[in-house]
Every structure is written in C-alpha cells, then in structure tokens.
Design a protein around this motif. Sequence first.
Motif, PDB file in Angstrom:
ATOM      1  N   LEU A  95      61.959  58.667  20.054  1.00 36.04           N
ATOM      2  CA  LEU A  95      60.748  57.915  19.712  1.00 36.04           C
ATOM      3  C   LEU A  95      59.528  58.521  20.398  1.00 36.04           C
ATOM      4  N   ALA A  96      59.683  58.937  21.658  1.00 39.46           N
ATOM      5  CA  ALA A  96      58.579  59.575  22.373  1.00 39.46           C
ATOM      6  C   ALA A  96      58.122  60.830  21.647  1.00 39.46           C
ATOM      7  N   HIS A  97      59.066  61.611  21.162  1.00 37.70           N
ATOM      8  CA  HIS A  97      58.729  62.840  20.443  1.00 37.70           C
ATOM      9  C   HIS A  97      57.975  62.525  19.149  1.00 37.70           C
ATOM     10  N   VAL A  98      58.428  61.527  18.417  1.00 40.98           N
ATOM     11  CA  VAL A  98      57.738  61.143  17.183  1.00 40.98           C
ATOM     12  C   VAL A  98      56.339  60.601  17.502  1.00 40.98           C
ATOM     13  N   ILE A  99      56.247  59.760  18.524  1.00 43.25           N
ATOM     14  CA  ILE A  99      54.968  59.140  18.890  1.00 43.25           C
ATOM     15  C   ILE A  99      53.939  60.184  19.294  1.00 43.25           C
ATOM     16  N   VAL A 100      54.312  61.083  20.196  1.00 41.50           N
ATOM     17  CA  VAL A 100      53.342  62.046  20.727  1.00 41.50           C
ATOM     18  C   VAL A 100      53.361  63.355  19.959  1.00 41.50           C
ATOM     19  N   GLU A 142      49.532  63.613  18.805  1.00 38.61           N
ATOM     20  CA  GLU A 142      48.767  64.846  19.008  1.00 38.61           C
ATOM     21  C   GLU A 142      48.010  65.244  17.749  1.00 38.61           C
ATOM     22  N   ARG A 143      48.628  65.061  16.577  1.00 43.21           N
ATOM     23  CA  ARG A 143      47.954  65.424  15.323  1.00 43.21           C
ATOM     24  C   ARG A 143      46.820  64.459  15.000  1.00 43.21           C
ATOM     25  N   ASN A 144      47.003  63.179  15.298  1.00 36.87           N
ATOM     26  CA  ASN A 144      45.899  62.237  15.105  1.00 36.87           C
ATOM     27  C   ASN A 144      44.688  62.671  15.928  1.00 36.87           C
ATOM     28  N   ALA A 145      44.957  63.087  17.180  1.00 35.84           N
ATOM     29  CA  ALA A 145      43.873  63.499  18.076  1.00 35.84           C
ATOM     30  C   ALA A 145      43.197  64.779  17.593  1.00 35.84           C
ATOM     31  N   SER A 146      43.984  65.750  17.157  1.00 38.72           N
ATOM     32  CA  SER A 146      43.404  67.053  16.825  1.00 38.72           C
ATOM     33  C   SER A 146      42.825  67.134  15.421  1.00 38.72           C
ATOM     34  N   HIS A 147      43.247  66.242  14.520  1.00 40.13           N
ATOM     35  CA  HIS A 147      42.790  66.360  13.134  1.00 40.13           C
ATOM     36  C   HIS A 147      42.063  65.136  12.578  1.00 40.13           C
ATOM     37  N   PHE A 148      42.310  63.956  13.166  1.00 44.35           N
ATOM     38  CA  PHE A 148      41.779  62.743  12.551  1.00 44.35           C
ATOM     39  C   PHE A 148      40.953  61.871  13.497  1.00 44.35           C
ATOM     40  N   PRO A 202      42.938  61.117  22.594  1.00 43.47           N
ATOM     41  CA  PRO A 202      43.744  62.210  23.136  1.00 43.47           C
ATOM     42  C   PRO A 202      45.147  61.728  23.485  1.00 43.47           C
ATOM     43  N   MET A 203      46.143  62.546  23.191  1.00 39.08           N
ATOM     44  CA  MET A 203      47.519  62.186  23.506  1.00 39.08           C
ATOM     45  C   MET A 203      48.323  63.457  23.734  1.00 39.08           C
ATOM     46  N   THR A 204      48.922  63.563  24.909  1.00 40.49           N
ATOM     47  CA  THR A 204      49.780  64.703  25.231  1.00 40.49           C
ATOM     48  C   THR A 204      51.016  64.200  25.968  1.00 40.49           C
ATOM     49  N   TYR A 205      52.029  65.047  26.024  1.00 41.56           N
ATOM     50  CA  TYR A 205      53.233  64.704  26.778  1.00 41.56           C
ATOM     51  C   TYR A 205      52.904  64.509  28.257  1.00 41.56           C
ATOM     52  N   MET A 265      53.740  51.307  20.214  1.00 43.04           N
ATOM     53  CA  MET A 265      53.084  52.616  20.217  1.00 43.04           C
ATOM     54  C   MET A 265      53.360  53.361  18.919  1.00 43.04           C
ATOM     55  N   LEU A 266      54.604  53.297  18.450  1.00 45.93           N
ATOM     56  CA  LEU A 266      54.966  53.962  17.205  1.00 45.93           C
ATOM     57  C   LEU A 266      54.141  53.426  16.045  1.00 45.93           C
ATOM     58  N   ASP A 267      54.030  52.117  15.950  1.00 42.46           N
ATOM     59  CA  ASP A 267      53.247  51.508  14.867  1.00 42.46           C
ATOM     60  C   ASP A 267      51.796  51.971  14.908  1.00 42.46           C
ATOM     61  N   GLU A 268      51.233  52.063  16.107  1.00 37.61           N
ATOM     62  CA  GLU A 268      49.821  52.439  16.247  1.00 37.61           C
ATOM     63  C   GLU A 268      49.586  53.886  15.800  1.00 37.61           C
ATOM     64  N   VAL A 269      50.419  54.813  16.269  1.00 38.41           N
ATOM     65  CA  VAL A 269      50.183  56.215  15.898  1.00 38.41           C
ATOM     66  C   VAL A 269      50.542  56.472  14.441  1.00 38.41           C
ATOM     67  N   TYR A 270      51.542  55.757  13.929  1.00 37.28           N
ATOM     68  CA  TYR A 270      51.879  55.890  12.511  1.00 37.28           C
ATOM     69  C   TYR A 270      50.709  55.436  11.647  1.00 37.28           C
ATOM     70  N   ALA A 271      50.111  54.313  11.996  1.00 36.96           N
ATOM     71  CA  ALA A 271      48.962  53.814  11.230  1.00 36.96           C
ATOM     72  C   ALA A 271      47.819  54.821  11.257  1.00 36.96           C
ATOM     73  N   GLY A 272      47.583  55.441  12.415  1.00 36.13           N
ATOM     74  CA  GLY A 272      46.543  56.456  12.511  1.00 36.13           C
ATOM     75  C   GLY A 272      46.830  57.661  11.645  1.00 36.13           C
ATOM     76  N   TRP A 273      48.088  58.085  11.642  1.00 39.29           N
ATOM     77  CA  TRP A 273      48.474  59.235  10.820  1.00 39.29           C
ATOM     78  C   TRP A 273      48.303  58.931   9.331  1.00 39.29           C
ATOM     79  N   ILE A 274      48.777  57.764   8.902  1.00 42.15           N
ATOM     80  CA  ILE A 274      48.689  57.401   7.483  1.00 42.15           C
ATOM     81  C   ILE A 274      47.227  57.312   7.044  1.00 42.15           C
ATOM     82  N   ALA A 275      46.377  56.727   7.886  1.00 36.51           N
ATOM     83  CA  ALA A 275      44.956  56.656   7.553  1.00 36.51           C
ATOM     84  C   ALA A 275      44.356  58.055   7.467  1.00 36.51           C
ATOM     85  N   GLY A 276      44.771  58.930   8.381  1.00 36.59           N
ATOM     86  CA  GLY A 276      44.258  60.294   8.349  1.00 36.59           C
ATOM     87  C   GLY A 276      44.668  61.038   7.092  1.00 36.59           C
TER      88      GLY A 276
END
Length: 198
Positions: free
Chosen positions: A95-100, A105-111, A115-118, A133-144
């Motif tokens: 889950l940590a790998h999927v989240i970050v 990291e892609r939400n931060a660099s592209h959308f 900032p989010m790093t390991y 955390m997973l729900d939050e970053v997934y929502a950001g990715w989908i919006a991006g």
Amino acid sequence: MMRTESVRIVRNDGVMDWTTQLLEQLTFHWDHQVRPGLADLTDDEYLWEPVPGMWSIRPRAAALSAMAAGGGELVADFEFPEPTPPPVTTIAWRLAHVIVGLFGERNASHFGGPPMTYQTTVWPGTAAEALAMLDEVYAGWIAGVASLDEAKLATPVGEAEGEYGHLPYAALVLHIHREAIHHLAEIALLRDLYRAQH
C-alpha cells in the motif's frame, strides 16, 4: 466479462474519447474490486508477515534494510539495488508503494499535488490510516488524468520521469494503471492467504 453498458467509447462528435478509456481502465477495477475488497482490512492483516524477512512498514529501530525511509517514527524497508531475489512484502509495504511510488509522487510532479516522497512520508501505522491516504492520492490521480485532453495525452511527460521523459502522458497513465492493478491484486491475494490461515 467486458462492461459495455456505460462505457463512452466516442464523444458526440464521433472522436474516440481516450481520456475516458484510460480512466476506466483503472476506475472500473477500483470501484468494483479493489476498494470494496479493502473496506474491512484489519491492522493484523495490514502488518501480517507470513514468511521471515518480509519488507514492511515498521519502527525505525526495527528496520530490516539500510535504506529504510520515512519522515516519522515508522519507515518503509527498502534497498537499491533491490536484493535478488527481492523480499516478499506485506500489505502495509505494498500500500505504501501504491500511495507514494505510484500516485503520490506523480500527483506532485504532474498534477500540482502536495510533495510526496518515500523519505518524507509519515507512514500510516494502521490499516484505516493507510486506506485514508490511499483514497486521497487515488482521488488526486483520477482528477489529474481526467484533466488530460487528447493533446496533453500526446505531450512528453518531461524530466520528472527521468529517462522516460520523452514518453507521452498516455504512456505514463497506462504504466501507472498497470502497476496499480498489479500491486492491488497482490494485496488481494495476501488477504486470501490470511483468511485461509486464520
């Protein structure tokens, strides 16, 4: 079985709607399998280590790897280059790998995401915190991804993706979706094994 009743293949002008197709590659899996299947994840499952030497999320003093990273009291076990064979990883680690590594990291660099790093992430110690955390970053990715029109999907992703910077956004989206489906399926299998042994 392929879902056809609500898939919008083409826009009203007859042009293929690639953004919708790329989104539904992941959202269908997420809505119908992944998220419902994680709803009752327990803390015991989250940190379960069925074999010795697994990489996980653990207190800094108990880290199993020299490059374990995290911005708080907990760290994610990690080594580069990866050992051969690579260690089996817990649900917490995956889950940590999927989240970050995939979404954050892609939400931060592209959308425009935070900032989010390991190295700086404060890792969740419980299943509920990890799922939030997973729900939050997934929502950001989908919006991006939803913001990418046909022209942007064909644009190179740039230096944020290092040696792959010449590839278009469509390739990045496909890659992240493949990785997410792959790792989330591994988590589902670990849950099956946990249930079988408990």
